[in-house]
Design an enzyme around this catalytic site. Structure first.
Site, PDB file in Angstrom:
ATOM      1  N   SER A   1       0.825  -1.206   0.000  1.00 25.08           N
ATOM      2  CA  SER A   1       0.000   0.000   0.000  1.00 25.08           C
ATOM      3  C   SER A   1       0.863   1.261   0.000  1.00 25.08           C
ATOM      4  O   SER A   1       1.735   1.421  -0.848  1.00 25.08           O
ATOM      5  CB  SER A   1      -0.944  -0.048   1.210  1.00 25.08           C
ATOM      6  OG  SER A   1      -1.924   0.953   1.123  1.00 25.08           O
TER       7      SER A   1
ATOM      8  N   HIS B   1      -7.937  -5.408  -0.414  1.00 26.86           N
ATOM      9  CA  HIS B   1      -6.693  -4.704  -0.071  1.00 26.86           C
ATOM     10  C   HIS B   1      -5.938  -5.377   1.069  1.00 26.86           C
ATOM     11  O   HIS B   1      -4.708  -5.320   1.111  1.00 26.86           O
ATOM     12  CB  HIS B   1      -7.013  -3.257   0.316  1.00 26.86           C
ATOM     13  CG  HIS B   1      -5.813  -2.371   0.408  1.00 26.86           C
ATOM     14  ND1 HIS B   1      -5.061  -2.003  -0.694  1.00 26.86           N
ATOM     15  CD2 HIS B   1      -5.205  -1.776   1.477  1.00 26.86           C
ATOM     16  CE1 HIS B   1      -4.058  -1.226  -0.317  1.00 26.86           C
ATOM     17  NE2 HIS B   1      -4.118  -1.077   1.000  1.00 26.86           N
TER      18      HIS B   1
ATOM     19  N   ASP C   1      -9.635  -4.940  -5.049  1.00 28.12           N
ATOM     20  CA  ASP C   1      -9.091  -4.025  -4.046  1.00 28.12           C
ATOM     21  C   ASP C   1     -10.011  -2.814  -3.908  1.00 28.12           C
ATOM     22  O   ASP C   1     -10.251  -2.092  -4.872  1.00 28.12           O
ATOM     23  CB  ASP C   1      -7.683  -3.582  -4.461  1.00 28.12           C
ATOM     24  CG  ASP C   1      -6.923  -2.893  -3.338  1.00 28.12           C
ATOM     25  OD1 ASP C   1      -7.531  -2.082  -2.620  1.00 28.12           O
ATOM     26  OD2 ASP C   1      -5.717  -3.176  -3.182  1.00 28.12           O
TER      27      ASP C   1
END
Length: 291
Positions: free
Chosen positions: A172, A265, A236
């Site tokens: 991320s 995610h 995601d």
């Protein structure tokens, strides 16, 4: 995106601030710390004594030994056997912030770090950004880059590990300093897990041109000289799958990616192909590239 209100989004669009301000609004929501680094007592004339905590925190080299203290809210409660494999210490970034680091010598065990390292036959080194956990300072894009530099130098000097034995892995927002570091230092490999192309492309996915931006991974990834494995879930909900795909297409050193069908995610690790792909990349593909 990360709880931005409509008025905040309008402010970003109509009265754009500098990229650093965008970075702070889009990405940084530090949770309450669930651990601390506690200095172990130092031997002295009168027996063991605790070194002054403020003195150690102010030093750049963080002398002495430290131990990990977990609160009851911590996700993982390590056994004593696991704690014996973990070394924690603070280091200092070029911007003066204390960066909390953890080095795990992996053995078979149940926790995530130790379990992952054991299955991949790798030791694990991690750190917290400024403003997160026991690291001091405030989160910012500039601190992201300074923090990973400090962690890289600590890993290299404290443990004597050569760059060709280091695999950079982040998820991320963590892919931002990782891409920047990989741009400046060659290493064994890079793994980008659910990466973003840039901050504005996350906040405003339908906008095609940007006169200002933050976290510009898409502009840097093409210059990485180490092998790059990109992992992304097709569902995601935080950073759209298109970001991973765009980075893969832009990166000349990208290897076969892992697109996890149906993954979001934060759940890619639950899919069997995640560990299988990492194992193949580390134990088969990287050695064959070096031969």
């Amino acid at each position: 995106m990360n709880g931005l209100s409509l008025s905040e989004l309008c402010c970003l669009f109509c009265c754009p601030p500098c990229p650093g301000r965008i970075a702070a609004k889009l990405a940084f929501l530090p949770p309450e710390a669930t651990y601390s680094l506690v200095p172990e007592p130092e031997p002295g004339p009168g027996g063991a004594r605790a070194a002054p905590l403020g003195t150690l925190r102010a030093s750049s080299g963080a002398p002495g030994r430290w131990k990990l203290h977990l609160t009851e809210r911590a996700d993982f409660q390590y056994s004593q056997r696991e704690l014996d494999t973990i070394e924690v210490f603070p280091t200092k970034s070029a911007r003066g912030n204390r960066v909390s680091c953890m080095y795990v010598r992996c053995v078979p065990g149940a926790s995530f770090y130790i379990g992952l390292g054991s299955r991949l036959h790798c030791n694990i080194f991690s750190y917290d950004y400024s403003g997160y956990g026991a690291s001091s300072g405030r989160p910012s894009e500039r601190n992201l880059y300074a923090d990973i530099d400090a962690a890289w130098q600590a890993l290299r000097t404290r443990y004597g590990i050569s760059p060709d034995s280091i695999i950079l892995y982040r998820q991320s927002i963590g892919t931002v300093p990782t891409v920047d570091l990989a741009l400046r230092y060659e290493c064994a490999a890079v793994v980008l897990h659910s990466p973003l192309t840039s901050g504005m492309r996350v906040a405003f996915p339908d906008t095609k041109t940007y006169c200002f931006d933050a976290f510009p991974n898409i502009e840097k990834v093409s210059k990485i000289t180490s092998p790059v494995l990109i992992i992304h879930g097709t569902e995601d909900e935080v950073i759209d799958f298109s970001h991973g795909l765009a980075l893969y297409e832009r990166c000349p050193k990208a290897v076969e990616p892992l697109w996890v069908e149906g993954a979001g995610h934060n759940d890619i690790e639950l899919y069997s192909q995640y560990l299988e792909r990492l194992r193949r990349f580390i134990s088969q593909e990287l050695p064959s590239q070096r031969a």
